[in-house]
Scaffold this motif. Structure first.
Motif, PDB file in Angstrom:
ATOM      1  N   TRP A 198       1.037  -1.246  -0.140  1.00 34.57           N
ATOM      2  CA  TRP A 198       0.104   0.128  -0.050  1.00 34.57           C
ATOM      3  C   TRP A 198       0.739   1.395  -0.073  1.00 34.57           C
ATOM      4  O   TRP A 198       1.768   1.380   0.831  1.00 34.57           O
ATOM      5  N   ALA A 200       1.121   4.763   1.197  1.00 31.16           N
ATOM      6  CA  ALA A 200       0.612   5.236   2.593  1.00 31.16           C
ATOM      7  C   ALA A 200      -0.392   6.506   2.151  1.00 31.16           C
ATOM      8  O   ALA A 200      -1.113   6.817   3.159  1.00 31.16           O
ATOM      9  N   LEU A 207      -5.176   4.437   3.776  1.00 34.52           N
ATOM     10  CA  LEU A 207      -4.349   3.299   4.451  1.00 34.52           C
ATOM     11  C   LEU A 207      -4.862   2.323   5.673  1.00 34.52           C
ATOM     12  O   LEU A 207      -4.954   1.237   5.778  1.00 34.52           O
ATOM     13  N   SER A 208      -5.894   3.194   6.181  1.00 33.48           N
ATOM     14  CA  SER A 208      -6.632   2.631   7.365  1.00 33.48           C
ATOM     15  C   SER A 208      -7.472   1.327   6.594  1.00 33.48           C
ATOM     16  O   SER A 208      -7.740   0.497   7.572  1.00 33.48           O
ATOM     17  N   ALA A 210      -6.758  -0.602   4.373  1.00 35.52           N
ATOM     18  CA  ALA A 210      -5.772  -1.808   4.401  1.00 35.52           C
ATOM     19  C   ALA A 210      -5.473  -2.429   5.696  1.00 35.52           C
ATOM     20  O   ALA A 210      -5.411  -3.675   6.047  1.00 35.52           O
ATOM     21  N   GLN A 211      -5.149  -1.589   6.648  1.00 37.21           N
ATOM     22  CA  GLN A 211      -4.884  -1.937   8.170  1.00 37.21           C
ATOM     23  C   GLN A 211      -5.946  -2.787   8.781  1.00 37.21           C
ATOM     24  O   GLN A 211      -5.822  -3.807   9.449  1.00 37.21           O
ATOM     25  N   ARG A 212      -7.265  -2.390   8.561  1.00 32.47           N
ATOM     26  CA  ARG A 212      -8.350  -2.847   8.953  1.00 32.47           C
ATOM     27  C   ARG A 212      -8.391  -4.360   8.401  1.00 32.47           C
ATOM     28  O   ARG A 212      -8.687  -5.304   9.235  1.00 32.47           O
ATOM     29  N   ALA A 214      -6.149  -6.184   7.116  1.00 32.25           N
ATOM     30  CA  ALA A 214      -4.890  -7.003   7.323  1.00 32.25           C
ATOM     31  C   ALA A 214      -5.287  -7.532   9.022  1.00 32.25           C
ATOM     32  O   ALA A 214      -4.905  -8.587   9.247  1.00 32.25           O
ATOM     33  N   ALA A 215      -6.001  -6.672   9.527  1.00 29.83           N
ATOM     34  CA  ALA A 215      -5.973  -6.971  11.224  1.00 29.83           C
ATOM     35  C   ALA A 215      -7.166  -8.109  11.290  1.00 29.83           C
ATOM     36  O   ALA A 215      -7.253  -8.933  12.126  1.00 29.83           O
ATOM     37  N   LEU A 221       0.761  -6.674   5.384  1.00 31.21           N
ATOM     38  CA  LEU A 221       0.668  -5.542   4.871  1.00 31.21           C
ATOM     39  C   LEU A 221       1.958  -4.903   4.917  1.00 31.21           C
ATOM     40  O   LEU A 221       2.712  -4.742   5.843  1.00 31.21           O
ATOM     41  N   THR A 222       2.375  -4.591   3.610  1.00 32.97           N
ATOM     42  CA  THR A 222       3.762  -3.668   3.634  1.00 32.97           C
ATOM     43  C   THR A 222       3.339  -2.176   3.094  1.00 32.97           C
ATOM     44  O   THR A 222       2.611  -1.926   2.096  1.00 32.97           O
ATOM     45  N   VAL A 223       3.748  -1.295   3.931  1.00 32.04           N
ATOM     46  CA  VAL A 223       3.414   0.152   3.521  1.00 32.04           C
ATOM     47  C   VAL A 223       4.704   0.812   2.824  1.00 32.04           C
ATOM     48  O   VAL A 223       5.430   0.779   3.391  1.00 32.04           O
TER      49      VAL A 223
END
Length: 250
Positions: A198, A200, A207-208, A210-212, A214-215, A221-223
């Motif tokens: 992603w 950033a 990005l949030s 993708a973070q959601r 991934a979690a 996840l690679t930022v």
């Protein structure tokens, strides 16, 4: 045997968007397919509805053709190509060794960006398309980090009436970019070997998101810090390094 790779581009792009990354990946003799979404570089095929389901079925056919020759493949997608790549992996996990996606993800809570909402709206979307000029599009894409030569090439295709029609049909088939009631219900069908990469500073899919994902799913996840929506072309060396690590199982 080397694993074949299938790269699926997004909107408003074409296979040209993958050039910097493919150069950085330096895949040598690895079989690589980089097809254009139907209607994006040539007229829409007769009878092709340009819906999200039609594009997913088309991508399954691309994956099947590689699978027949080389066995399970690595599929990579960006933007709408990321959504389509994930859908292929959901529908036909038997074809897929791994999936890797950049700056878009099938998420039940994501409701689309402003431009997606415009394209989803009858008349407003047509008006936007009619008033959009290639030169202005090229300028905007380059300002968001796309290499200027690719931005000009992508923008020149904006003159294709079928491309603009296809984009409207695609977004409307997804109600802008809402997958809560269909594709997102099948997230559990995704093969476990997947990754997110992603930019950033993406203004379209933050990005949030993708973070959601991934979690919630345990997907790595690679930022790519300092990069935007087109990180695959803006920072290809870093994206290539991430893909090579992922494909090698590191």
């Amino acid at each position: 045997m080397t694993t074949a790779k299938l790269f699926i581009h997004g909107v408003p792009d074409s296979p040209a968007i993958w050039r910097p990354l493919l150069a950085a990946l330096d895949l040598g003799d690895t079989p690589v397919a980089v097809p254009a979404l139907p209607g994006f570089t040539a007229p829409l095929p007769a009878g092709f509805p340009a819906s999200k389901e039609a594009y997913a079925d088309w991508a399954v056919e691309q994956a099947e053709a590689l699978f027949v020759m080389y066995g399970p493949i690595d599929i990579v997608g960006h933007d709408w190509g990321a959504l389509i790549a994930q859908r292929v992996a959901m529908l036909r996990p038997d074809l897929i060794r791994s999936w890797a996606i950049s700056n878009a993800v099938i998420d039940p809570d994501y409701r689309g960006h402003r431009l997606a909402r415009i394209w989803n709206t009858p008349l407003l979307g047509e008006l936007f398309m009619a008033l959009s000029k290639p030169a202005k599009l090229a300028e905007g894409l380059a300002a968001q980090g796309m290499p200027a030569d690719i931005a000009r090439e992508e923008a020149a295709q904006w003159a294709l009436k079928d491309k603009r029609r296809a984009i409207l049909k695609l977004y409307r088939s997804a109600k802008g970019l809402s997958f809560e009631h269909d594709w997102a219900r099948d997230i559990g069908r995704l093969p476990p070997r997947g990754t997110l990469i992603w930019g950033a500073e993406d203004p379209y899919v933050e990005l949030s998101v993708a973070q959601r994902f991934a979690a919630n799913t345990g997907t790595p996840l690679t930022v790519i810090d300092g990069a935007g929506h087109w990180a695959i072309a803006e920072r290809p060396v870093e994206v290539a390094a991430s893909l090579h690590r992922f494909w090698a199982g590191r």
